[in-house]
Design an enzyme around this catalytic site. Structure first.
Site, mmCIF file in Angstrom:
data_model
loop_
_atom_site.group_PDB
_atom_site.id
_atom_site.type_symbol
_atom_site.label_atom_id
_atom_site.label_comp_id
_atom_site.label_asym_id
_atom_site.label_seq_id
_atom_site.Cartn_x
_atom_site.Cartn_y
_atom_site.Cartn_z
ATOM 1 N N ASP A 165 59.373 85.340 36.789
ATOM 2 C CA ASP A 165 59.041 84.758 38.089
ATOM 3 C C ASP A 165 59.619 85.437 39.323
ATOM 4 O O ASP A 165 59.291 85.054 40.438
ATOM 5 C CB ASP A 165 59.385 83.262 38.114
ATOM 6 C CG ASP A 165 60.864 83.020 37.840
ATOM 7 O OD1 ASP A 165 61.203 81.877 37.534
ATOM 8 O OD2 ASP A 165 61.684 83.953 37.928
ATOM 9 N N CYS A 173 44.771 66.648 34.374
ATOM 10 C CA CYS A 173 45.585 65.551 34.920
ATOM 11 C C CYS A 173 44.773 64.284 35.161
ATOM 12 O O CYS A 173 45.322 63.176 35.111
ATOM 13 C CB CYS A 173 46.252 65.982 36.222
ATOM 14 S SG CYS A 173 47.574 67.197 36.025
ATOM 15 N N CYS A 180 45.912 60.648 36.901
ATOM 16 C CA CYS A 180 47.363 60.434 36.803
ATOM 17 C C CYS A 180 48.076 61.039 38.016
ATOM 18 O O CYS A 180 47.810 62.173 38.405
ATOM 19 C CB CYS A 180 47.902 61.057 35.523
ATOM 20 S SG CYS A 180 49.700 60.887 35.331
ATOM 21 N N CYS A 216 58.348 61.494 42.478
ATOM 22 C CA CYS A 216 59.184 62.524 43.085
ATOM 23 C C CYS A 216 60.021 61.873 44.183
ATOM 24 O O CYS A 216 59.472 61.291 45.118
ATOM 25 C CB CYS A 216 58.326 63.646 43.677
ATOM 26 S SG CYS A 216 59.292 64.854 44.618
ATOM 27 N N CYS A 266 61.855 70.144 47.743
ATOM 28 C CA CYS A 266 62.079 70.030 46.304
ATOM 29 C C CYS A 266 63.580 70.034 46.014
ATOM 30 O O CYS A 266 64.321 70.885 46.511
ATOM 31 C CB CYS A 266 61.393 71.198 45.582
ATOM 32 S SG CYS A 266 61.683 71.219 43.801
ATOM 33 N N CYS A 275 65.933 70.470 38.975
ATOM 34 C CA CYS A 275 65.438 69.091 38.924
ATOM 35 C C CYS A 275 64.360 69.015 37.850
ATOM 36 O O CYS A 275 63.501 69.890 37.766
ATOM 37 C CB CYS A 275 64.858 68.674 40.279
ATOM 38 S SG CYS A 275 64.268 66.962 40.306
ATOM 39 N N CYS A 310 59.798 65.622 37.827
ATOM 40 C CA CYS A 310 58.339 65.679 37.715
ATOM 41 C C CYS A 310 57.888 66.091 36.315
ATOM 42 O O CYS A 310 56.727 65.879 35.946
ATOM 43 C CB CYS A 310 57.740 66.612 38.770
ATOM 44 S SG CYS A 310 58.087 68.366 38.534
ATOM 45 N N CYS A 327 55.955 63.193 33.247
ATOM 46 C CA CYS A 327 54.613 63.656 32.895
ATOM 47 C C CYS A 327 54.228 63.199 31.488
ATOM 48 O O CYS A 327 54.959 63.465 30.524
ATOM 49 C CB CYS A 327 54.540 65.174 32.976
ATOM 50 S SG CYS A 327 52.944 65.860 32.472
#
Length: 382
Positions: free
Chosen positions: A136, A190, A193, A200, A216, A242, A245, A249
């Site tokens: 990333d 998704c 949902c 959050c 965030c 964190c 989220c 799920c």
């Protein structure tokens, strides 16, 4: 000609410890451009992203004649093999799951290097093969590549969600000039949902897979300055990252995979005692936490977050150490955060504490610390 090579790569990937692999075209990600421009203009980016938008969406700007992108995913564990040691009277913080075990950048880069070596050995055309692996910190958007390669779909939380492992996966990709047949992208599953959005705590998710990264909590734990007051209680005792989220799920329910030895978390390291972090040396920090992805910003953000976590945990036994930080620590961020924490942990002021804070106020020069001192003194004298 490359169909057989693709089949060999898929088979070899399993031997190399790659949990999912897919192949995407190296066409541009032009459809993302307007969104990326808007995000940057709105101030919703973290600053950790690659800064040149065109290089994020046009593979041919970072690679000579790209033909394909190989996307890989490795599943990581979500539960500790055993709980950390309980020590009476001591509070622990927590690193988010993506920082458990050895830094995932190192793990993915090692897997991709071995995969590239295999491709070079097995390719029917060995001359002129080129590869560019990245995790990333690279130019491309990992989730966009992985979605195009059929590894999973992009959820409303902006994460890639796989059928087998949920969103608990590390992603990497390799740009190459080999023209592999691309796999089929997966569209969002998704539906209606909105759990990740609704739960959050900072409302950072925008509802369409994008987020205001500045809000965030994972971003906030990685900054180096004073954390805005709004976010301090919300990090609870998390000192890096964190998981909220992901935890809420439905696709992640029951997911816990311990496939890779390097990802095995050390309970006492990823759930560290908070008070010792306040005085840890650079050498000790590197020795104990240097292998974690969560150490990449150095010890100051972790120490700042540990101070906040002690306040959120209501650990009044930390007050003497916090007062010492206020008096002796050379870093304004640490002094200022310690002042705030003392204010949170002190229900009623005694004259000795007020005298100490007023004395520090008369000697302090850093604006951010003076502001915290002013507010805490006013609070305690009301």
């Amino acid at each position: 000609m490359f169909t057989q090579l693709k089949e060999k790569i898929i088979a070899e990937s399993k031997k190399l410890g790659i949990d999912k692999i897919g192949f995407a075209s190296a066409d541009s990600f032009e459809a993302l451009k307007d969104s990326l421009v808007e995000q940057k203009k709105s101030g919703h980016t973290s600053g950790f992203e690659h800064p040149v938008i065109d290089e994020r969406i046009y593979p041919d700007k970072i690679f000579d004649q790209p033909r394909s992108i190989i996307a890989i995913a490795l599943a990581y564990p979500t539960r500790l093999p055993q709980p950390p040691q309980k020590i009476r009277g001591e509070k622990r913080g927590r690193f988010a799951r993506a920082s458990w075990g050895i830094d995932y950048h190192d793990i993915l880069n090692e897997r991709m290097a071995r995969l590239i070596d295999f491709i070079k050995r097995e390719s029917p055309e060995t001359d002129g093969l080129t590869f560019k692996p990245m995790v990333d910190t690279g130019e491309l958007i990992d989730v966009a590549v992985a979605q195009r390669a059929g590894l999973g779909f992009i959820g409303k939380n902006g994460l890639l969600i796989t059928e087998e492992f949920g969103s608990y996966v590390y992603l990497g990709e390799i740009i190459t000039n080999i023209p592999f047949e691309p796999d089929t992208p997966i569209t969002s599953q998704c539906g209606s949902c909105t759990k990740c959005i609704d739960l959050c705590p900072t409302s950072c998710l925008l509802g369409d897979g994008r987020m205001n990264a500045q809000r965030c909590l994972s971003y906030q734990t990685q900054t180096k300055g004073m954390m805005p007051k709004e976010f301090r209680p919300k990090i609870r005792t998390i000192i890096y990252g964190c998981d909220i989220c992901q935890e809420v799920c439905p696709y992640n329910k029951g997911k816990n995979f311990h496939f890779h030895r390097e990802m095995t978390p050390e309970p006492d390291v990823v759930f560290p005692l908070l008070k010792p972090l306040l005085t840890i040396s650079n050498k000790e920090f590197k020795q104990t936490y240097g292998h974690l992805a969560g150490s990449w910003r150095g010890k100051k953000p972790i120490q700042r977050n540990a101070i906040i976590a002690l306040a959120n945990a209501r650990d009044t036994t930390a007050v003497p150490q916090l007062l010492k930080l206020i008096e002796d620590d050379p870093r304004p961020v640490i002094r200022g955060t310690a002042v705030w924490a003392v204010g949170e942990l002190t229900r009623s002021a005694n004259q000795h504490l007020l005298d100490f804070l007023i004395d520090r106020q008369s000697k302090e020069t850093a604006e951010e610390v003076l502001q915290e001192l002013t507010e805490v003194i006013a609070k305690l004298t009301e």
